[in-house]
Design an enzyme around this catalytic site. Structure first.
Site, PDB file in Angstrom:
ATOM      1  N   HIS A  89     -37.694  68.804 -16.675  1.00 29.80           N
ATOM      2  CA  HIS A  89     -36.976  70.072 -16.770  1.00 29.80           C
ATOM      3  C   HIS A  89     -35.690  69.782 -17.532  1.00 29.80           C
ATOM      4  CE1 HIS A  89     -39.620  72.411 -14.280  1.00 29.80           C
ATOM      5  NE2 HIS A  89     -39.597  71.495 -13.329  1.00 29.80           N
ATOM      6  N   CYS A 132     -37.344  72.449 -21.298  1.00 30.46           N
ATOM      7  CA  CYS A 132     -36.650  73.689 -21.650  1.00 30.46           C
ATOM      8  C   CYS A 132     -35.310  73.337 -22.291  1.00 30.46           C
ATOM      9  CB  CYS A 132     -36.402  74.528 -20.402  1.00 30.46           C
ATOM     10  SG  CYS A 132     -37.916  75.226 -19.727  1.00 30.46           S
TER      11      CYS A 132
END
Length: 242
Positions: A89, A132
């Site tokens: 992430h 991301c």
């Protein structure tokens, strides 16, 4: 007007060792196992010595990069190139370790630059980042100066610190990246497909990855989304993997 001369086709020497390091947070990232399997297959096919580490903490991301650099510099044989795959992430410029702490991408990239890794000086270093880079979602669009002087000198002894690097991000700055629970991420799966089934300079292959991803739609919670990778290159020559 005189006819423009074609560019000289100088390529990196890929006859030596090819080394790959994959650092992947699998916790709360369904589908990442499918990406690891695909990457392992790609590295095997392309002749890379591959190391994979699962669920590193933020500090271990840094430590594993430094271990990789030390192992490369300790080698006696000729090293041609290094691939680093980072999956976690993230936010813009940061990755989240398994411990929820953040690590700066810039600090990870610095470890293998021309100054810090002698065996990779002037050799290609490819970073693939599946994470991301912000919170924005792209619904897609319907297609319908100051004076700067360049001084060039022929001096083969020096090379800038940050050349010969290629950074490939799964999404553009500020945007989300997507993964499928079982099939993995469209980005990694498409990249592996193109890199194993096509031949050509790596930037041409990445244009094909971008084309395929731009044509595809990601459906999230019933809404179609678009996602495309971003490529940043300071390569000085052509890089052929096959």
């Amino acid at each position: 007007m005189s006819n423009p001369r074609p560019l000289e086709e100088e390529a990196y020497d890929m006859s030596g060792a090819r080394l790959a390091l994959t650092l992947c947070v699998t916790k709360a990232r369904e589908g990442s196992e499918a990406d690891l399997v695909a990457l392992e297959r790609m590295f095997q096919q392309l002749g890379f010595e591959s190391t994979m580490k699962k669920d590193p903490t933020a500090q271990q991301f840094q430590e594993e990069m430094e271990k990789f650099q030390q192992a490369i510099d300790a080698r006696k044989d000729f090293v041609s190139c290094a691939f680093v795959v980072l999956m976690a992430h993230g936010l813009e410029g940061q990755l989240k370790g398994e411990d929820e702490q953040m690590v700066e991408l810039e600090n990870l990239f610095e470890v293998l630059n021309n100054k810090n890794c002698q065996a990779l000086k002037a050799k290609p270093k490819v970073y693939i980042v599946q994470a991301c880079r912000g919170e924005q979602k792209d619904p897609g669009e319907t297609v319908g100066g100051g004076n700067i002087e360049m001084v060039t000198e022929d001096n083969p002894q020096t090379i800038p610190t940050y050349t010969d690097a290629l950074h490939v991000y799964s999404t553009v700055e500020g945007y989300l990246s997507y993964r499928h629970d079982k099939e993995g991420s469209g980005f990694i799966q498409t990249l592996v497909e193109v890199f194993t089934e096509r031949k050509g300079p790596i930037l041409d292959l990445l244009s094909e990855v971008t084309r395929r991803m731009a044509e595809a739609e990601v459906v999230q919670e019933g809404e179609a989304r678009k996602v495309n990778p971003e490529i940043q290159s300071t390569l000085r020559k052509r890089l052929y993997l096959q």
